[in-house]
Design a protein around this motif. Structure first.
Motif, PDB file in Angstrom:
ATOM      1  N   SER A   1     -18.807  13.956   0.737  1.00 13.82           N
ATOM      2  CA  SER A   1     -18.752  15.379   0.682  1.00 13.82           C
ATOM      3  C   SER A   1     -18.803  15.849   2.651  1.00 13.82           C
ATOM      4  O   SER A   1     -18.883  17.411   2.399  1.00 13.82           O
ATOM      5  CB  SER A   1     -20.000  15.635  -0.534  1.00 13.82           C
ATOM      6  OG  SER A   1     -20.204  14.979  -1.808  1.00 13.82           O
TER       7      SER A   1
ATOM      8  N   ILE B   1     -17.283  19.641   4.348  1.00 10.18           N
ATOM      9  CA  ILE B   1     -18.289  20.329   5.374  1.00 10.18           C
ATOM     10  C   ILE B   1     -18.049  20.561   6.766  1.00 10.18           C
ATOM     11  O   ILE B   1     -17.595  21.248   7.161  1.00 10.18           O
ATOM     12  CB  ILE B   1     -19.459  20.279   5.310  1.00 10.18           C
ATOM     13  CG1 ILE B   1     -20.570  19.996   3.541  1.00 10.18           C
ATOM     14  CG2 ILE B   1     -20.732  21.737   5.564  1.00 10.18           C
ATOM     15  CD1 ILE B   1     -21.492  19.714   3.043  1.00 10.18           C
TER      16      ILE B   1
ATOM     17  N   CYS C   1     -15.023  17.583  -3.139  1.00  6.22           N
ATOM     18  CA  CYS C   1     -16.611  17.118  -3.092  1.00  6.22           C
ATOM     19  C   CYS C   1     -16.472  15.686  -4.381  1.00  6.22           C
ATOM     20  O   CYS C   1     -15.501  15.781  -5.110  1.00  6.22           O
ATOM     21  CB  CYS C   1     -17.384  17.935  -4.824  1.00  6.22           C
ATOM     22  SG  CYS C   1     -15.860  20.011  -4.921  1.00  6.22           S
TER      23      CYS C   1
ATOM     24  N   GLN D   1     -22.117  23.045  -1.071  1.00  7.74           N
ATOM     25  CA  GLN D   1     -20.550  22.789   0.363  1.00  7.74           C
ATOM     26  C   GLN D   1     -21.175  24.788   0.541  1.00  7.74           C
ATOM     27  O   GLN D   1     -20.944  24.603   1.446  1.00  7.74           O
ATOM     28  CB  GLN D   1     -19.741  22.393  -0.137  1.00  7.74           C
ATOM     29  CG  GLN D   1     -20.011  20.965  -0.652  1.00  7.74           C
ATOM     30  CD  GLN D   1     -18.584  20.407  -1.097  1.00  7.74           C
ATOM     31  OE1 GLN D   1     -17.913  20.483  -1.436  1.00  7.74           O
ATOM     32  NE2 GLN D   1     -18.269  18.776  -0.030  1.00  7.74           N
TER      33      GLN D   1
END
Lengths: 237, 233
Positions: free
Chosen positions: B132, B136, B150, B222
């Protein structure tokens, strides 16, 4: 019925849906899947007629023909110089494009350029494998002598230059430093040592606050009312 | 059902509190941290840059490399020897496999994008937090991506299907299973699916349905994190 989901200058992230339906066309940094257009990068949207494109907010420098960049000579071959462009790809500068004068075949190439020197050059060719050819034969392209080189994110270069060079000319006129900004994010600053330092800080400020409004005023306030040293001549962008 | 109340008092489908921030490492081209409960992952992205040794280069597209590392005193037990080990190497590989389907490096032949993930504090679910965070960080670095990824863990503790297991649940003295899942957001493709322990077929299906709901929460965070990164204050 097509419908546009984003507005002009929206921040989008990878995978965001930009539009539905076939009336819109995918531009830079977008892709179509089915009847939807998706974002491919973190950036700001721009809608020009039917084309949706995204201006990246960060990311690597992508070499383009015609760009003026600053590079560092890293190696010499029989007929050319290898130039580090600050990206994943080094560029080649053929000796015929490095100088306008005649070069004898037995001449020492380091008399023209030497390893470790910085040069202001123009990109003449980019292949699909990102092999880059350079030229130094146009006015305004030359070897870097004196001053200092700093590196900024290449996506911030337009903000450092400003609209019609407003930002860069402001800094130049206030500090009396000569500044050359390469599209690849290398910046050459030449002036008095104190002012070079001040310019470095001002450019770092622009890089940090690049997405804010009224940046020129902020930089103006940051530089304060310093005077350019007597007799300094700056070239307008 | 023996397991009626979770050890930390959460609901069965509730995730631990999450937190994330992008652009935290100035020297990296992109960075992020992702925190879920007591697990914290810092991700830094470097590149595209030249790839050496040269035999690793791919002339068709760029290469994505992941490096996963737990810090020496990050766990609740003994000190871990720093640096790579067999477990870290495997997780690095599954991370790269989880991210590769969305990352589009066709514009960067012969180059490499490096993702480094460090975990200063861990309490189960590290590979999910790492993925995760890495997603990003990659977006923050301006790397072209078709979609976001994710990741969250789901599982079964003594007959109860739960989301986001903590270490005490993983170590619960009963039949336990831990299933880390990573999924792309739009196309809902599963890019990581591993399992440790035992689970019945029905519970597995229930757990994966729960994962879909939980992953949506991770995605919301996110998305918020990345939007805030460049929004003018």
């Amino acid at each position: 019925m097509s419908n546009l989901i984003v507005k002009e200058r929206d921040i989008v992230i990878p995978g965001d849906i930009l539009a539905e339906g076939m009336d819109y066309l995918p531009g830079d940094n977008t892709y179509r899947e089915g009847d939807k257009i998706f974002s491919k990068i973190l950036g700001l949207t721009g809608v020009a007629g039917r084309v949706i494109r995204i201006t990246p907010l960060s990311g690597p420098y992508v070499p383009k023909v015609g760009d003026k960049i600053i590079g560092k000579v890293t190696d010499m071959t029989m007929t050319s110089f290898r130039v580090d462009t600050g990206t994943a790809y080094s560029a080649m500068l053929n000796i015929r494009d490095a100088t306008t004068r005649f070069v004898r075949s037995d001449e020492d190439m380091s008399r023209i350029l030497n390893i470790g020197e910085y040069i202001v050059v123009k990109i003449t060719k980019v292949t699909s494998q990102n092999l880059i050819d350079l030229s130094m034969k146009e006015p305004g392209l030359h070897k870097v002598i004196g001053g200092r080189i700093i590196k900024i994110n290449s996506q911030k270069v337009p903000r450092v230059i400003g609209k019609q060079g407003s930002m860069i000319n402001l800094i130049k006129n206030k500090t009396g430093c000569n500044i050359t900004v390469g599209q690849n994010g290398f910046v050459w600053i030449k002036g008095t040592p104190e002012n070079e330092l001040l310019v470095t800080k001002a450019i770092k400020l622009i890089e940090e606050k690049s997405h804010q409004e009224g940046l020129t005023e902020k930089v103006d306030a940051f530089l304060g009312d310093i005077k350019a040293p007597e007799g300094s001549v700056v070239t307008e962008e | 059902m023996a397991y009626t109340k979770r050890v930390d008092g959460r609901k069965f489908d509730e995730l631990r509190p999450m937190e994330a921030k992008a652009g935290i490492i100035p020297n990296a081209d992109g960075s992020a941290y992702f925190k879920i409960g007591k697990t914290t992952a810092y991700a830094a992205v470097y590149g595209p840059r030249e790839l050496y040794p040269r035999f690793l280069q791919n002339p068709k597209k760029g290469v994505l490399r992941c490096h996963y590392s737990m810090m020496p005193f990050s766990g609740s037990g003994e000190r871990i020897r720093p640096g790579s080990n067999r477990r870290a190497q495997e997780i690095s590989m599954v991370m790269a496999n989880a991210l590769n389907p969305v990352v589009d490096l066709s514009a960067f032949p012969n180059a490499v994008v490096d993702v480094f993930v460090e975990l200063p504090q861990t309490d189960a679910g590290t590979r999910c937090a790492a993925i995760s965070a890495a997603a990003i960080a990659l977006a923050d670095a301006g790397i072209p991506m078709k979609d976001m990824v994710c990741s969250v863990a789901v599982g079964q503790v003594d007959g109860a299907v739960v989301a986001d297991l903590c270490y005490d649940e993983e170590a619960y003295d009963a039949i336990v299973s831990d299933i880390p899942v990573a999924m792309t957001h739009n196309s809902k493709e599963i890019t990581l699916l591993q399992m440790d322990g035992e689970i019945s077929k029905d519970d597995l299906i229930k757990a994966l349905e729960l994962a879909k709901v939980s992953l949506e929460q991770v995605y919301q965070l996110q998305q918020k994190t990345l939007r805030e990164r460049f929004s003018s204050e």
